[in-house]
Scaffold this active site. Structure first.
Site, mmCIF file in Angstrom:
data_model
loop_
_atom_site.group_PDB
_atom_site.id
_atom_site.type_symbol
_atom_site.label_atom_id
_atom_site.label_comp_id
_atom_site.label_asym_id
_atom_site.label_seq_id
_atom_site.Cartn_x
_atom_site.Cartn_y
_atom_site.Cartn_z
ATOM 1 N N CYS A 12 0.843 -1.195 0.000
ATOM 2 C CA CYS A 12 0.000 0.000 0.000
ATOM 3 C C CYS A 12 0.885 1.255 0.000
ATOM 4 C CB CYS A 12 -0.886 -0.014 1.238
ATOM 5 S SG CYS A 12 -1.717 1.556 1.535
ATOM 6 N N CYS B 123 0.518 3.325 3.476
ATOM 7 C CA CYS B 123 0.926 2.809 4.785
ATOM 8 C C CYS B 123 2.273 3.432 5.199
ATOM 9 C CB CYS B 123 1.051 1.281 4.736
ATOM 10 S SG CYS B 123 -0.520 0.419 5.000
ATOM 11 N N HIS C 159 -4.063 0.391 8.201
ATOM 12 C CA HIS C 159 -4.612 0.098 6.872
ATOM 13 C C HIS C 159 -6.014 -0.515 6.931
ATOM 14 C CE1 HIS C 159 -4.074 -0.903 2.550
ATOM 15 N NE2 HIS C 159 -4.697 -2.030 2.835
ATOM 16 N N ASN D 35 -13.378 9.778 -1.057
ATOM 17 C CA ASN D 35 -14.065 8.778 -1.877
ATOM 18 C C ASN D 35 -13.869 7.456 -1.191
ATOM 19 O OD1 ASN D 35 -15.248 9.974 -4.051
ATOM 20 N ND2 ASN D 35 -13.471 9.783 -5.379
ATOM 21 N N SER E 248 -9.352 3.401 -5.462
ATOM 22 C CA SER E 248 -8.536 2.230 -5.743
ATOM 23 C C SER E 248 -7.799 1.694 -4.521
ATOM 24 C CB SER E 248 -7.519 2.579 -6.843
ATOM 25 O OG SER E 248 -6.858 3.790 -6.506
ATOM 26 N N HIS F 167 -6.903 1.950 2.026
ATOM 27 C CA HIS F 167 -6.304 2.618 3.189
ATOM 28 C C HIS F 167 -7.139 3.867 3.526
ATOM 29 C CE1 HIS F 167 -2.654 3.280 5.740
ATOM 30 N NE2 HIS F 167 -3.289 4.442 5.865
ATOM 31 N N HIS G 109 -8.256 7.204 3.809
ATOM 32 C CA HIS G 109 -7.661 8.478 3.362
ATOM 33 C C HIS G 109 -8.682 9.326 2.618
ATOM 34 C CE1 HIS G 109 -7.492 6.316 -0.471
ATOM 35 N NE2 HIS G 109 -7.254 7.471 -1.078
ATOM 36 N N GLN H 293 -8.906 13.382 0.308
ATOM 37 C CA GLN H 293 -8.118 14.263 -0.560
ATOM 38 C C GLN H 293 -8.501 15.711 -0.324
ATOM 39 O OE1 GLN H 293 -7.802 13.066 -4.760
ATOM 40 N NE2 GLN H 293 -9.056 11.291 -4.246
HETATM 41 ZN ZN LIG Z 1 -2.247 1.136 3.728
#
Ligand SMILES: [Zn+2]
Length: 346
Positions: free
Chosen positions: A51, A54, A113, A153, A161, A164, A166, A168
């Site tokens: 990833c 990570c 993760h 998203n 995609s 993890h 996250h 933006q």
């Molecule tokens: Zn990750």
């Protein structure tokens, strides 16, 4: 409630965008023969060596992520907008274009993760809120940046995609279309009434009690009257704040708590990690005062009847305007009645 709103086809007005949506409650009575099976729950490791988000892993551009312990942000190596490039305009008859500059950042919510916002602790989400505040202030203070869009998203159905946790931030020199519409409607109301449009709307929602999903001391989560997506929701601060920078330390925590409460209900609805696009709309950072703005966070989830049945914006919705069958009140009732304990932990 009016019979029209519960039984007859009607149009509802979005006070923030000035647009209409078609609602067809009578259609929820038709038989449904689609798929309703549950999708397999995905178990992810806390650390994935492959990833790029990570801690300690190497990203595509060769940079190595720090061994971060709470949140971490960096400029997107493949951003849709970038800072360099000269400012130019193109006007050739009816062909019109203008150059755009900005910064795209990636915001890691946690080093773990396997987590998502609903599975994170309120403390953990509070750290995310603090980072959003810092980014809004820092990016917004830049001369060339007039708007800061914070969003997430979630889920591969939304085209995300990497699982993890996250989000933006796209910060840019122009004010994009959705906030531009919302600036105009809120400004017109503020000039006419001297009060916040969303503040007055929230007051009416709290009296009606039909679309409320969850509340705490500082925030209310509800399905907006004009919701387009089946389980669309909105978090509104009770106070008239134009941006998240105005939140006190205890309000940051309340914001985190209501985000957790709402996203747990989302996951509990179909017992799946609920996909959505979630984002914060707040005052532009164009150097002007924006007393008309009342910041809010919106969630647009695509799921309709189960973990696998998605709403498509096609046909009439591409040619006319959005349409929905299940009413905002029915969706709010379903979400409201769900537990605030995550299904995987109950
Ligand atoms: Zn990750």
């Amino acid at each position: 409630m009016s019979k029209m709103l519960t039984e007859q086809p009607h149009r509802r007005y979005n006070i923030l965008t000035g647009e209409w949506i078609l609602v067809s409650p009578h259609r929820t009575k038709r038989p449904w023969q689609g798929k309703t099976e549950k999708s397999a729950t995905d178990q992810r490791p806390q650390y994935d060596p492959n990833c790029y988000l990570c801690p300690t892993n190497t990203r595509a551009n060769g940079e190595v992520n720090p061994d971060y312990k709470s949140t971490f942000s960096f400029i997107n190596d493949f951003g849709a907008i970038v800072m360099d490039g000269e400012q130019t305009e193109y006007n050739e008859g009816l062909f019109k274009a203008i150059s755009e500059q900005g910064i795209c950042k990636v915001i890691c919510f946690s080093p773990d993760h396997s987590l998502t916002l609903p599975l994170m602790s309120v403390d953990g989400i509070t750290n995310v809120v603090k980072l959003w505040k810092r980014e809004y202030a820092e990016l917004g203070a830049m001369e060339a940046i007039n708007h800061v869009q914070i969003f997430e998203n979630k889920g591969d159905i939304m085209g995300c995609s990497n699982p993890h946790p996250h989000g933006q931030i796209w910060a840019q020199s122009s004010i994009p279309e959705e906030p531009r519409k919302k600036t105009a409607t809120q400004l017109a109301y503020f000039q006419n009434h001297g009060r916040s449009l969303l503040g007055d709307y929230l007051k009416q929602e709290l009296e009606a009690k039909e679309r409320i999903v969850a509340e705490n001391e500082d925030f209310v989560a509800l399905v907006p009257f004009w919701a387009i997506w089946p389980y669309e929701a909105m978090i509104i601060p009770r106070k008239h704040y134009s941006n998240i920078g105005q939140l006190s330390a205890s309000e940051e925590r309340s914001f985190a708590a209501i985000i957790k409460a709402l996203t747990i209900k989302f996951d509990n609805l179909f017992e799946v990690s609920f996909p959505y696009s979630g984002g914060i709309h707040q005052a532009p950072t164009d150097g002007k005062e924006h007393p008309e703005w009342h910041f809010h966070m919106s969630f647009y989830p695509p799921l309709l009847r189960s973990a696998t049945v998605k709403k498509f914006m096609v046909g009439y919705e591409m040619f006319g305007n959005p349409q929905r069958d299940i009413t905002a009140e029915m969706a709010a009732k379903s979400l409201r009645e769900l537990s605030e304990v995550h299904y995987s932990q109950s």
